[in-house]
Design a protein around this motif. Structure first.
Motif, PDB file in Angstrom:
ATOM      1  N   GLU A 108     -24.631  21.743 -67.742  1.00 36.34           N
ATOM      2  CA  GLU A 108     -23.862  20.785 -66.945  1.00 36.34           C
ATOM      3  C   GLU A 108     -24.250  19.348 -67.283  1.00 36.34           C
ATOM      4  O   GLU A 108     -23.390  18.475 -67.371  1.00 36.34           O
ATOM      5  CB  GLU A 108     -24.058  21.058 -65.456  1.00 36.34           C
ATOM      6  CG  GLU A 108     -23.360  22.321 -64.980  1.00 36.34           C
ATOM      7  CD  GLU A 108     -23.742  22.723 -63.564  1.00 36.34           C
ATOM      8  OE1 GLU A 108     -24.446  21.951 -62.867  1.00 36.34           O
ATOM      9  OE2 GLU A 108     -23.344  23.827 -63.152  1.00 36.34           O
ATOM     10  N   LYS A 111     -22.726  18.423 -70.628  1.00 35.37           N
ATOM     11  CA  LYS A 111     -21.296  18.148 -70.465  1.00 35.37           C
ATOM     12  C   LYS A 111     -21.083  16.784 -69.808  1.00 35.37           C
ATOM     13  O   LYS A 111     -20.222  16.007 -70.211  1.00 35.37           O
ATOM     14  CB  LYS A 111     -20.611  19.229 -69.646  1.00 35.37           C
ATOM     15  CG  LYS A 111     -19.107  18.990 -69.504  1.00 35.37           C
ATOM     16  CD  LYS A 111     -18.461  20.013 -68.609  1.00 35.37           C
ATOM     17  CE  LYS A 111     -16.975  19.821 -68.432  1.00 35.37           C
ATOM     18  NZ  LYS A 111     -16.471  18.492 -68.308  1.00 35.37           N
ATOM     19  N   MET A 112     -21.885  16.485 -68.782  1.00 34.88           N
ATOM     20  CA  MET A 112     -21.766  15.211 -68.087  1.00 34.88           C
ATOM     21  C   MET A 112     -22.028  14.054 -69.058  1.00 34.88           C
ATOM     22  O   MET A 112     -21.297  13.057 -69.059  1.00 34.88           O
ATOM     23  CB  MET A 112     -22.771  15.151 -66.925  1.00 34.88           C
ATOM     24  CG  MET A 112     -22.675  13.909 -66.093  1.00 34.88           C
ATOM     25  SD  MET A 112     -23.875  13.788 -64.728  1.00 34.88           S
ATOM     26  CE  MET A 112     -24.868  15.230 -64.807  1.00 34.88           C
ATOM     27  N   ARG A 113     -23.053  14.178 -69.881  1.00 34.61           N
ATOM     28  CA  ARG A 113     -23.373  13.124 -70.853  1.00 34.61           C
ATOM     29  C   ARG A 113     -22.251  12.957 -71.872  1.00 34.61           C
ATOM     30  O   ARG A 113     -21.860  11.834 -72.206  1.00 34.61           O
ATOM     31  CB  ARG A 113     -24.696  13.441 -71.548  1.00 34.61           C
ATOM     32  CG  ARG A 113     -25.880  13.254 -70.644  1.00 34.61           C
ATOM     33  CD  ARG A 113     -27.173  13.684 -71.284  1.00 34.61           C
ATOM     34  NE  ARG A 113     -28.296  13.306 -70.429  1.00 34.61           N
ATOM     35  CZ  ARG A 113     -29.523  13.775 -70.570  1.00 34.61           C
ATOM     36  NH1 ARG A 113     -29.804  14.617 -71.548  1.00 34.61           N
ATOM     37  NH2 ARG A 113     -30.477  13.393 -69.742  1.00 34.61           N
ATOM     38  N   ASP A 115     -19.045  13.800 -71.494  1.00 32.37           N
ATOM     39  CA  ASP A 115     -17.874  13.232 -70.813  1.00 32.37           C
ATOM     40  C   ASP A 115     -18.042  11.733 -70.585  1.00 32.37           C
ATOM     41  O   ASP A 115     -17.098  10.960 -70.741  1.00 32.37           O
ATOM     42  CB  ASP A 115     -17.619  13.929 -69.472  1.00 32.37           C
ATOM     43  CG  ASP A 115     -17.117  15.351 -69.633  1.00 32.37           C
ATOM     44  OD1 ASP A 115     -16.768  15.755 -70.760  1.00 32.37           O
ATOM     45  OD2 ASP A 115     -17.095  16.078 -68.617  1.00 32.37           O
ATOM     46  N   SER A 140     -28.079  13.888 -63.411  1.00 29.97           N
ATOM     47  CA  SER A 140     -27.302  14.470 -62.303  1.00 29.97           C
ATOM     48  C   SER A 140     -27.825  13.931 -60.987  1.00 29.97           C
ATOM     49  O   SER A 140     -29.033  13.756 -60.807  1.00 29.97           O
ATOM     50  CB  SER A 140     -27.443  15.990 -62.326  1.00 29.97           C
ATOM     51  OG  SER A 140     -26.816  16.541 -61.206  1.00 29.97           O
TER      52      SER A 140
END
Length: 142
Positions: A108, A111-113, A115, A140
Motif C-alpha cells: 500500500e 502504491k501511495m508513493r 500515485d 501512511s
C-alpha cells in the motif's frame, strides 16, 4: 467475533493465509494474545483439531491463559467446538498474519508513493522547481 451474524469455517483458515490474517484482526484479541495469534500459521484442521504452528522466535508469548483466550476466540468466531494444538516451529514470516499484514502495508505504501509521484500537480511542481520527490517523506497516516 469474526463478523456479526456470520460464522467462518475453520477449514477456510487453513486453506488461505489471507483469511487467517483477517480473522486474527477481527477476532477482537488484544495485547500479547493478539501478538501470539499474529505469529502463528494454521497447518491443518482434521478430526476436530486445529493444528497451528507458532514461530519459534515468539514462543515466549505462550502462556496457558493466552492459549485459552485464543482457543475461545477461535471457537466463538467460528461457532464450532474443536481442539487447538500448537507446535513451535520455524515459520516463514509471510505465512503468518503479521507477515501478511506487513506485506500489505508495504504494498500500500509503495502504491501511495507511486500515485503521489504520478499526480499531475506533483509532476508540475517537480518540473517547475527542478525538484525530486523524496520517497521516504511519503508515509501512511492510517
Amino acid at each position: 467475533p469474526y463478523l456479526p451474524g456470520e460464522m467462518l469455517q475453520i477449514s477456510t483458515l487453513v486453506e488461505n493465509i489471507n483469511v487467517w490474517s483477517d480473522f486474527v484482526i477481527k477476532m477482537g484479541l488484544s495485547g500479547m494474545t493478539r501478538q501470539l495469534a499474529m505469529h502463528m500459521q494454521p497447518i491443518s484442521f482434521d478430526d476436530g483439531t486445529l493444528q497451528l504452528q507458532l514461530d519459534a522466535r515468539y514462543s515466549n508469548l505462550q502462556s496457558p491463559d493466552r492459549l485459552r483466550q485464543l482457543g475461545e476466540a477461535l471457537q466463538s468466531g467460528s461457532g464450532q467446538k474443536f481442539k487447538v494444538n500448537i507446535e513451535i516451529a520455524t515459520v516463514e514470516a509471510a505465512q503468518t498474519a503479521a507477515g501478511v499484514l506487513a506485506e500489505r502495508e508495504r504494498s500500500e505504501l509503495e502504491k501511495m508513493r507511486r500515485d503521489f509521484k504520478e499526480d499531475d500537480k506533483v509532476q508540475e511542481m517537480v518540473s517547475l522547481f527542478e525538484a525530486e520527490v523524496d520517497d521516504t517523506s511519503i508515509k501512511s497516516t492510517g
